[in-house]
Design a protein around this motif. Sequence first.
Motif, PDB file in Angstrom:
ATOM      1  N   UNK A  35      21.245   0.695  -0.235  1.00  0.00           N
ATOM      2  CA  UNK A  35      21.329   2.104  -0.608  1.00  0.00           C
ATOM      3  C   UNK A  35      19.979   2.811  -0.545  1.00  0.00           C
ATOM      4  N   UNK A  36      18.861   2.070  -0.685  1.00  0.00           N
ATOM      5  CA  UNK A  36      17.540   2.692  -0.650  1.00  0.00           C
ATOM      6  C   UNK A  36      16.629   1.920   0.292  1.00  0.00           C
ATOM      7  N   UNK A  37      15.566   2.591   0.742  1.00  0.00           N
ATOM      8  CA  UNK A  37      14.564   1.955   1.595  1.00  0.00           C
ATOM      9  C   UNK A  37      13.922   0.785   0.863  1.00  0.00           C
ATOM     10  N   UNK A  38      13.550   0.994  -0.388  1.00  0.00           N
ATOM     11  CA  UNK A  38      12.889  -0.049  -1.171  1.00  0.00           C
ATOM     12  C   UNK A  38      13.790  -1.262  -1.349  1.00  0.00           C
ATOM     13  N   UNK A  39      15.062  -1.038  -1.625  1.00  0.00           N
ATOM     14  CA  UNK A  39      16.009  -2.141  -1.789  1.00  0.00           C
ATOM     15  C   UNK A  39      16.119  -2.944  -0.491  1.00  0.00           C
ATOM     16  N   UNK A  40      16.158  -2.264   0.644  1.00  0.00           N
ATOM     17  CA  UNK A  40      16.232  -2.959   1.938  1.00  0.00           C
ATOM     18  C   UNK A  40      14.993  -3.811   2.157  1.00  0.00           C
ATOM     19  N   UNK A  41      13.809  -3.265   1.860  1.00  0.00           N
ATOM     20  CA  UNK A  41      12.565  -4.022   2.056  1.00  0.00           C
ATOM     21  C   UNK A  41      12.466  -5.197   1.095  1.00  0.00           C
ATOM     22  N   UNK A  42      12.779  -4.961  -0.178  1.00  0.00           N
ATOM     23  CA  UNK A  42      12.673  -6.031  -1.176  1.00  0.00           C
ATOM     24  C   UNK A  42      13.624  -7.174  -0.860  1.00  0.00           C
ATOM     25  N   UNK A  43      14.860  -6.867  -0.527  1.00  0.00           N
ATOM     26  CA  UNK A  43      15.830  -7.916  -0.234  1.00  0.00           C
ATOM     27  C   UNK A  43      15.498  -8.646   1.054  1.00  0.00           C
ATOM     28  N   UNK A 101      12.418  -9.053   2.240  1.00  0.00           N
ATOM     29  CA  UNK A 101      11.249  -9.891   1.955  1.00  0.00           C
ATOM     30  C   UNK A 101      11.682 -11.189   1.287  1.00  0.00           C
ATOM     31  N   UNK A 102      12.758 -11.142   0.527  1.00  0.00           N
ATOM     32  CA  UNK A 102      13.283 -12.360  -0.092  1.00  0.00           C
ATOM     33  C   UNK A 102      13.809 -13.349   0.948  1.00  0.00           C
ATOM     34  N   UNK A 123      10.729 -12.891   5.062  1.00  0.00           N
ATOM     35  CA  UNK A 123      10.035 -11.991   5.963  1.00  0.00           C
ATOM     36  C   UNK A 123       8.766 -11.551   5.245  1.00  0.00           C
ATOM     37  N   UNK A 124       7.764 -11.154   6.004  1.00  0.00           N
ATOM     38  CA  UNK A 124       6.514 -10.721   5.373  1.00  0.00           C
ATOM     39  C   UNK A 124       6.363  -9.208   5.488  1.00  0.00           C
ATOM     40  N   UNK A 125       5.558  -8.683   4.577  1.00  0.00           N
ATOM     41  CA  UNK A 125       5.202  -7.266   4.583  1.00  0.00           C
ATOM     42  C   UNK A 125       3.686  -7.193   4.627  1.00  0.00           C
ATOM     43  N   UNK A 126       3.070  -7.352   5.816  1.00  0.00           N
ATOM     44  CA  UNK A 126       1.614  -7.406   5.903  1.00  0.00           C
ATOM     45  C   UNK A 126       0.918  -6.082   5.628  1.00  0.00           C
ATOM     46  N   UNK A 127       1.612  -4.987   5.717  1.00  0.00           N
ATOM     47  CA  UNK A 127       1.023  -3.666   5.441  1.00  0.00           C
ATOM     48  C   UNK A 127       2.151  -2.732   5.032  1.00  0.00           C
ATOM     49  N   UNK A 128       1.819  -1.646   4.337  1.00  0.00           N
ATOM     50  CA  UNK A 128       2.866  -0.691   3.972  1.00  0.00           C
ATOM     51  C   UNK A 128       3.611  -0.201   5.214  1.00  0.00           C
ATOM     52  N   UNK A 129       4.929  -0.204   5.125  1.00  0.00           N
ATOM     53  CA  UNK A 129       5.755   0.270   6.223  1.00  0.00           C
ATOM     54  C   UNK A 129       6.109  -0.792   7.249  1.00  0.00           C
ATOM     55  N   UNK A 130       5.629  -2.018   7.073  1.00  0.00           N
ATOM     56  CA  UNK A 130       5.878  -3.083   8.041  1.00  0.00           C
ATOM     57  C   UNK A 130       6.716  -4.186   7.432  1.00  0.00           C
ATOM     58  N   UNK A 131       7.662  -4.685   8.210  1.00  0.00           N
ATOM     59  CA  UNK A 131       8.409  -5.904   7.900  1.00  0.00           C
ATOM     60  C   UNK A 131       8.316  -6.784   9.138  1.00  0.00           C
ATOM     61  N   UNK A 151       3.345  -6.141   0.151  1.00  0.00           N
ATOM     62  CA  UNK A 151       3.433  -7.394  -0.591  1.00  0.00           C
ATOM     63  C   UNK A 151       2.677  -8.446   0.192  1.00  0.00           C
ATOM     64  N   UNK A 152       2.252  -9.469  -0.494  1.00  0.00           N
ATOM     65  CA  UNK A 152       1.558 -10.567   0.186  1.00  0.00           C
ATOM     66  C   UNK A 152       2.503 -11.265   1.141  1.00  0.00           C
ATOM     67  N   UNK A 153       2.022 -11.666   2.335  1.00  0.00           N
ATOM     68  CA  UNK A 153       2.897 -12.405   3.248  1.00  0.00           C
ATOM     69  C   UNK A 153       3.364 -13.688   2.606  1.00  0.00           C
ATOM     70  N   UNK A 154       4.532 -14.150   2.984  1.00  0.00           N
ATOM     71  CA  UNK A 154       5.099 -15.356   2.392  1.00  0.00           C
ATOM     72  C   UNK A 154       4.440 -16.527   2.974  1.00  0.00           C
TER      73      UNK A 154
END
Length: 167
Positions: free
Chosen positions: A110-118, A120-121, A124-132, A164-167
């Motif tokens: 439903x939200x951008x943040x929810x898509x990114x957080x889930x 990343x679980x 997947x890594x988030x090396x910089x804002x706006x990147x997956x 977030x820190x890369x996994x």
Amino acid sequence: MTLTPDPANPGPPTGGTPEWQLHLTATGEHRPMPDLITALIAAAQHSARAAQPGTAHTNATAGLAVVLHHGEPWTPEEMAASGAVRPMLWWYAHCSVCGDPAEEEFGAFATVTEAADNTAELRWSRPAPGWLVCDSDSPDHQAARAAAPQPLPLSTGQQLLPAAAPW
């Protein structure tokens, strides 16, 4: 009455009511439309222009734009008209390097943040804002995770994903 094409006029068929029309209530004008989608877009554009401040039309003089189907006002199917079925906006996560989508079983969010957080679980890594970045071992993916790419430029309505820190 059957509609028949007019070879001298490349416009809509003559001899009856076109299948789709846009009726402008302020002027009584009926504008033939090639299909439903075009009629809906034209009605929305008419309403948007009528609502703009400082235009020649005000809401009172612009009237309504009504989509007609075979000369009758068009309404969506019963389920949509009652509100039982509605369109929704969902967010799907995709890798910033290769564009591959996240696993389908994790689906839409439903939200951008929810898509990114889930996503990343999923490791997947988030090396910089706006990147997956997905878990591919390709050199491009490894470089993206190591280099912490610069955030993608934002367009109107976009939001940065939290880093977030890369996994």
